[in-house]
Design a protein around this motif. Structure first.
Motif, PDB file in Angstrom:
ATOM      1  N   LEU A   1     -74.972  26.723   5.842  1.00 40.30           N
ATOM      2  CA  LEU A   1     -73.754  26.104   5.337  1.00 40.30           C
ATOM      3  C   LEU A   1     -72.530  26.643   6.073  1.00 40.30           C
ATOM      4  CD1 LEU A   1     -72.298  24.272   3.314  1.00 40.30           C
ATOM      5  CD2 LEU A   1     -72.313  26.184   1.713  1.00 40.30           C
ATOM      6  N   GLN A   2     -72.485  27.942   6.286  1.00 47.89           N
ATOM      7  CA  GLN A   2     -71.358  28.533   7.013  1.00 47.89           C
ATOM      8  C   GLN A   2     -71.313  28.019   8.449  1.00 47.89           C
ATOM      9  OE1 GLN A   2     -71.900  32.749   6.568  1.00 47.89           O
ATOM     10  NE2 GLN A   2     -71.030  32.796   4.509  1.00 47.89           N
TER      11      GLN A   2
ATOM     12  N   ALA B   1     -67.816  21.817  11.494  1.00 47.67           N
ATOM     13  CA  ALA B   1     -66.942  20.776  10.948  1.00 47.67           C
ATOM     14  C   ALA B   1     -65.467  21.119  11.181  1.00 47.67           C
ATOM     15  CB  ALA B   1     -67.211  20.579   9.462  1.00 47.67           C
ATOM     16  N   LYS B   2     -65.115  22.375  10.995  1.00 44.62           N
ATOM     17  CA  LYS B   2     -63.720  22.780  11.224  1.00 44.62           C
ATOM     18  C   LYS B   2     -63.340  22.642  12.689  1.00 44.62           C
ATOM     19  CE  LYS B   2     -63.205  25.781   7.230  1.00 44.62           C
ATOM     20  NZ  LYS B   2     -63.062  27.130   6.706  1.00 44.62           N
TER      21      LYS B   2
ATOM     22  N   THR C   1     -72.484  25.125   9.521  1.00 48.17           N
ATOM     23  CA  THR C   1     -72.062  23.730   9.456  1.00 48.17           C
ATOM     24  C   THR C   1     -70.573  23.627   9.170  1.00 48.17           C
ATOM     25  OG1 THR C   1     -74.247  23.105   8.669  1.00 48.17           O
ATOM     26  CG2 THR C   1     -72.487  21.528   8.280  1.00 48.17           C
ATOM     27  N   ASP C   2     -70.068  24.493   8.310  1.00 45.77           N
ATOM     28  CA  ASP C   2     -68.648  24.503   7.990  1.00 45.77           C
ATOM     29  C   ASP C   2     -67.829  24.829   9.231  1.00 45.77           C
ATOM     30  OD1 ASP C   2     -66.465  24.344   6.084  1.00 45.77           O
ATOM     31  OD2 ASP C   2     -66.314  26.536   6.273  1.00 45.77           O
TER      32      ASP C   2
END
Length: 100
Positions: A48-49, A55-56, A51-52
Motif C-alpha cells: 500500500l505504501q 500514485a503521488k 502504491t501510494d
C-alpha cells in the motif's frame, strides 16, 4: 424420572460431550494464527505504501504536465494573435498595391 426428562437425557449427553470435547484453542495456536495474519497485513501495508508513493509521483507529474499544457496554450494564443496581425497587414498591403 419423568418421560420428558428421559427423552431429553440423550440429547443433553450429546450436547455436554460436544462442548467438552470441542475444547478451546491453545495460546500457541492462537499466537501462530495471529502471527500469520500479521505477516499478511505487514505485506499489504508495504504494498500500500509503495502504491501510494507511485500514485503521488504520478499526480505530481500530471500537475506538471497540466501546467506545461497551460503555458503552451498561452503561447499558441500569442502566436495566433501575431499571425492574425501579419495576415491583416498582408491583406492591407495587397489592397494598397497598384494592379498592373
Amino acid at each position: 424420572m419423568s418421560a420428558s426428562v428421559k427423552k431429553l437425557a440423550p440429547a443433553m449427553m450429546v450436547l455436554v460431550g460436544a462442548v467438552g470435547l470441542g475444547g478451546c484453542a491453545t495460546k500457541g495456536f492462537v499466537r501462530e494464527q495471529v502471527a500469520t495474519v500479521n505477516q499478511r497485513v505487514d505485506g499489504l501495508e508495504s504494498r500500500l505504501q509503495e502504491t501510494d508513493g507511485t500514485a503521488k509521483a504520478a499526480l505530481a507529474e500530471a500537475r506538471a504536465a497540466s501546467g506545461q499544457a497551460q503555458n503552451n496554450g498561452q503561447r499558441l494564443e500569442q502566436l495566433n494573435a501575431r499571425v492574425d496581425g501579419i495576415e491583416q497587414r498582408m491583406i492591407e498591403a495587397q489592397r494598397k498595391r497598384p494592379r498592373n
